[in-house]
Design an enzyme around this catalytic site. Structure first.
Site, PDB file in Angstrom:
ATOM      1  N   SER A  81       0.848  -1.186   0.000  1.00 42.14           N
ATOM      2  CA  SER A  81       0.000   0.000   0.000  1.00 42.14           C
ATOM      3  C   SER A  81       0.885   1.238   0.000  1.00 42.14           C
ATOM      4  CB  SER A  81      -0.936  -0.038   1.209  1.00 42.14           C
ATOM      5  OG  SER A  81      -1.965   0.921   1.060  1.00 42.14           O
ATOM      6  N   ASN A  82       0.346   2.386   0.354  1.00 39.24           N
ATOM      7  CA  ASN A  82       1.138   3.621   0.392  1.00 39.24           C
ATOM      8  C   ASN A  82       0.590   4.533   1.486  1.00 39.24           C
ATOM      9  OD1 ASN A  82      -0.873   5.548  -0.815  1.00 39.24           O
ATOM     10  ND2 ASN A  82      -0.746   4.046  -2.467  1.00 39.24           N
TER      11      ASN A  82
END
Ligand code: C5P
Length: 216
Positions: free
Chosen positions: A24-25
């Protein structure tokens, strides 16, 4: 006059590696949520397609919560047609080629590398839809750490969107409460000085509202 409609994406996407791990980020979703709220306040009927974030549902907005980029694309397609599409989500560029059905074990051979495949580009897909599926106005975001304006101008053409909001994310824009942006349209550029994300959102929503009124 009929109520104008908008679809907004926000937040990160989460790409599962196995039942407990993911890629993810750091996107918080704050800017996308603020834009959805600002469009609602301008009288738009808004659908917000949100990746996993720690933000409450917005009242008066149709919320669609998703995890992965593939789910986000399907949700956006399901929410169209709309007058406006604003792609604020930080969609993961890649996803694991396979999602393991059971937790991967450290002792398993070959686990020091992960095969990835590219995710679809939601903004580009929507920008390239044939009318009447294509929204009248498609707005993308460009988060860059350097050469912000130049890279964003290129991105606008590459993605086929109408406008780009360019952000400098070399500071704390991702996750912070403030933002500064450069709005690049087909007929000029406008600097949005550093302000609260809600203020940036209100200014963008006002521009969007004017542009939609001109197409009526
Ligand atoms: O190419 P880049 O990720 O920098 O482009 C950013 C813009 O494209 C944002 O508007 C983002 O929401 C959108 N995007 C998308 N789908 C992707 C990648 C980016 O909609 N897979």
């Amino acid at each position: 006059m009929k109520t104008p409609t908008a679809v907004v994406t926000a937040g990160p996407t989460l790409e599962a590696i196995d039942p407990v791990r993911f890629l993810s980020n750091r996107s918080s979703g704050k800017q996308g949520y603020a834009i959805a709220a600002a469009l609602r306040d301008k009288g738009f009927d808004v659908t917000l397609v949100s990746g996993p974030v720690a933000l409450d549902d917005l009242a008066g907005v149709t919320m669609v919560r998703v995890e992965s980029a593939l789910d986000m694309l399907a949700a956006v397609q399901g929410a169209l047609p709309a007058d406006v599409f604003v792609a604020v989500a930080a969609v993961s560029d890649w996803r694991p080629a396979e999602t393991a059905p059971r937790k991967l074990k450290l002792d398993k051979a070959g686990l020091t590398s992960l095969a990835l495949v590219e995710n679809p580009d939601i903004l580009k897909t929507v920008s390239n839809l044939a009318p009447p599926r294509r929204p009248h106005l498609v707005v993308g975001f460009a988060a860059e750490t350097h050469d912000v304006a130049e890279l964003a101008r290129e991105k606008r053409l590459r993605k086929g969107c109408d406008w780009i909001m360019a952000n400098d994310v070399s500071g704390d824009a991702m996750g912070g409460a403030d933002n500064a942006a450069l709005l690049i349209t087909d007929d000029g550029e406008e600097t949005f000085e550093r302000a609260a994300k809600s203020e940036i959102a209100a200014r963008l929503a006002a521009r969007i509202s004017e542009a939609v009124a001109r197409t009526d």
